[in-house]
Design a protein around this motif. Structure first.
Motif, PDB file in Angstrom:
ATOM      1  N   TYR A 147       0.817  -1.215   0.000  1.00 35.78           N
ATOM      2  CA  TYR A 147       0.000   0.000   0.000  1.00 35.78           C
ATOM      3  C   TYR A 147       0.856   1.272   0.000  1.00 35.78           C
ATOM      4  N   PRO A 148       1.875   1.378   0.856  1.00 34.77           N
ATOM      5  CA  PRO A 148       2.724   2.571   0.800  1.00 34.77           C
ATOM      6  C   PRO A 148       3.446   2.748  -0.534  1.00 34.77           C
ATOM      7  N   THR A 149       3.898   1.650  -1.147  1.00 29.05           N
ATOM      8  CA  THR A 149       4.561   1.766  -2.444  1.00 29.05           C
ATOM      9  C   THR A 149       3.654   2.434  -3.460  1.00 29.05           C
ATOM     10  N   ALA A 150       2.458   1.897  -3.620  1.00 26.11           N
ATOM     11  CA  ALA A 150       1.520   2.440  -4.613  1.00 26.11           C
ATOM     12  C   ALA A 150       1.070   3.848  -4.240  1.00 26.11           C
ATOM     13  N   SER A 151       0.879   4.099  -2.950  1.00 24.46           N
ATOM     14  CA  SER A 151       0.387   5.408  -2.508  1.00 24.46           C
ATOM     15  C   SER A 151       1.456   6.487  -2.648  1.00 24.46           C
ATOM     16  N   LEU A 152       2.668   6.192  -2.194  1.00 23.06           N
ATOM     17  CA  LEU A 152       3.743   7.180  -2.237  1.00 23.06           C
ATOM     18  C   LEU A 152       4.143   7.536  -3.669  1.00 23.06           C
ATOM     19  N   LEU A 153       4.207   6.542  -4.539  1.00 19.19           N
ATOM     20  CA  LEU A 153       4.586   6.828  -5.920  1.00 19.19           C
ATOM     21  C   LEU A 153       3.560   7.725  -6.605  1.00 19.19           C
ATOM     22  N   ALA A 154       2.298   7.614  -6.204  1.00 17.28           N
ATOM     23  CA  ALA A 154       1.258   8.485  -6.760  1.00 17.28           C
ATOM     24  C   ALA A 154       1.275   9.872  -6.124  1.00 17.28           C
ATOM     25  N   LEU A 155       1.493   9.930  -4.818  1.00 16.51           N
ATOM     26  CA  LEU A 155       1.325  11.171  -4.069  1.00 16.51           C
ATOM     27  C   LEU A 155       2.543  12.089  -4.082  1.00 16.51           C
ATOM     28  N   LEU A 156       3.745  11.538  -3.959  1.00 17.30           N
ATOM     29  CA  LEU A 156       4.939  12.351  -3.719  1.00 17.30           C
ATOM     30  C   LEU A 156       5.217  13.435  -4.773  1.00 17.30           C
ATOM     31  N   PRO A 157       5.005  13.179  -6.080  1.00 19.53           N
ATOM     32  CA  PRO A 157       5.307  14.249  -7.043  1.00 19.53           C
ATOM     33  C   PRO A 157       4.476  15.516  -6.844  1.00 19.53           C
ATOM     34  N   PHE A 158       3.349  15.399  -6.128  1.00 20.43           N
ATOM     35  CA  PHE A 158       2.418  16.528  -6.036  1.00 20.43           C
ATOM     36  C   PHE A 158       2.387  17.196  -4.656  1.00 20.43           C
ATOM     37  N   ILE A 159       3.162  16.703  -3.725  1.00 20.75           N
ATOM     38  CA  ILE A 159       3.107  17.244  -2.364  1.00 20.75           C
ATOM     39  C   ILE A 159       3.382  18.747  -2.341  1.00 20.75           C
ATOM     40  N   ASP A 160       4.349  19.208  -3.119  1.00 18.33           N
ATOM     41  CA  ASP A 160       4.683  20.637  -3.114  1.00 18.33           C
ATOM     42  C   ASP A 160       3.585  21.503  -3.724  1.00 18.33           C
ATOM     43  N   TYR A 161       2.639  20.893  -4.438  1.00 16.33           N
ATOM     44  CA  TYR A 161       1.589  21.644  -5.120  1.00 16.33           C
ATOM     45  C   TYR A 161       0.222  21.475  -4.456  1.00 16.33           C
TER      46      TYR A 161
END
Length: 334
Positions: A147-161
């Motif tokens: 779950y963290p693998t799939a979630s982090l790969l989706a979420l991390l690029p957009f955290i700054d935005y």
């Protein structure tokens, strides 16, 4: 390099064997579980006429005699005791359990007392897209959860935005193999067939793992609401992230820029599906927005990218091999 697999009885142990049998650089020198006294082809009948090797009763000293690196496909708490012994004997360790994924305080809050406080600080989180340089020099890899693998790969690029004052919701759905090999009431065929249900909403142990890694990598203490669901599928994972953007931005440009040099990330122009990644190490990603409303979806094979193939990628990196060597890329389709 000779490698050992400790915890060969479960689904992730089997997947490790299947990958490593054909690996160009790794040789399986030792296979073990909690009982021994069986041949691997009898433990996993699908391996008959493929590999003929006795399964040993797990023993760290015996592993050290024949292998330089060990994969631990063991439950949490059990894994840390083996990891501690193996590290002290000079082996490199890829741990697929949760025992080294979290900082000590967080781990003990959600799991149990940690029995190897000496080494937990040395563990590197094994998400190659974000920790590759640290993985290269590590002795102990904490392989991320599915779950963290799939979630982090989706979420991390957009955290700054993302508007971090707003709530982030993660809707995650997994095939039944993610629950492990031991049967339970919820994974019984009569219960899960033609059915779907949420479990542990806002309380799942992988929620603090996602939160902690976002904070470490991006320095932001975001509010993450994680709700997992069980699907009537053997394997596969589909994660949907919902968040609010601060500004109107080109989300496709951001996603493509984040992963332009990543071997196992595929950006899709249409919504992702689990069948296209089943049997591979790929994570497929799709992004869309409606004004400031952000939707990011990811699909992985929970047993491979969420466990075993990612573990072998990490092993490739710490041993100085190319990360793609021996890693499955062709999906089980149709």
């Amino acid at each position: 390099m000779n490698v050992a697999i400790i915890g060969a009885s479960g689904y992730t142990g089997l997947e490790l064997i299947k990958i490593l049998i054909n690996h160009p650089k790794f040789n399986i020198a030792y296979i073990a579980n909690s009982s021994g006294d069986i041949n691997v082809k009898d433990l996993h009948p699908c391996l008959k006429n493929v590999i003929n090797m006795d399964v040993s009763l797990a023993n760290a000293s015996e592993v050290a005699k024949v292998a330089d690196l060990a994969f631990l496909a063991l439950p949490h708490k059990t894994a840390m005791s083996f990891a501690k012994e193996l590290l002290e004997l000079g082996l490199k360790v890829i741990d697929l359990s949760a025992d080294y994924r979290l900082e000590l305080e967080t781990y003990e809050k959600y799991y149990c007392e940690h029995l190897d406080k000496e080494h937990i600080k040395d563990a590197v989180y094994g998400l190659p897209e974000y920790f590759k340089e640290d993985i290269k020099t590590a002795k102990l890899i904490a392989n991320p959860g599915c779950y963290p693998t799939a979630s982090l790969l989706a979420l991390l690029p957009f955290i700054d935005y993302i508007d971090t004052d707003a709530q982030i919701f993660i809707d995650a759905k997994s095939g039944v193999s993610g629950a492990g090999k031991n049967p339970s009431e919820t994974t019984h065929y009569c219960q899960i067939n033609d059915n779907v249900h949420a479990y542990n909403p806002f309380k799942h142990r992988h929620m603090p793992e996602i939160h902690e890694k976002v904070k470490i990598l991006k320095g932001k203490d975001v509010s993450i609401n994680f709700v997992p669901h069980l699907l009537p599928l053997t394997r596969g994972m589909l994660v949907s992230v919902f968040a609010t953007l601060k500004d109107d931005i080109d989300v496709n440009e951001i996603l493509n820029k984040a992963y332009k040099d990543c071997e196992f990330i595929r950006i899709r122009e249409k919504p992702v599906d689990v069948k296209s990644v089943a049997g591979t190490n790929f994570c497929d990603l799709f992004v869309a927005k409606n004004g400031k409303a952000l939707f990011v979806s990811s699909a992985i094979d929970n047993l491979l990218r969420g466990a075993s193939s990612q573990a072998v990628v990490n092993a490739n990196i710490i041993c100085g091999y190319e990360e793609y060597e021996g890693i499955p890329k062709i999906a089980y389709v149709p």
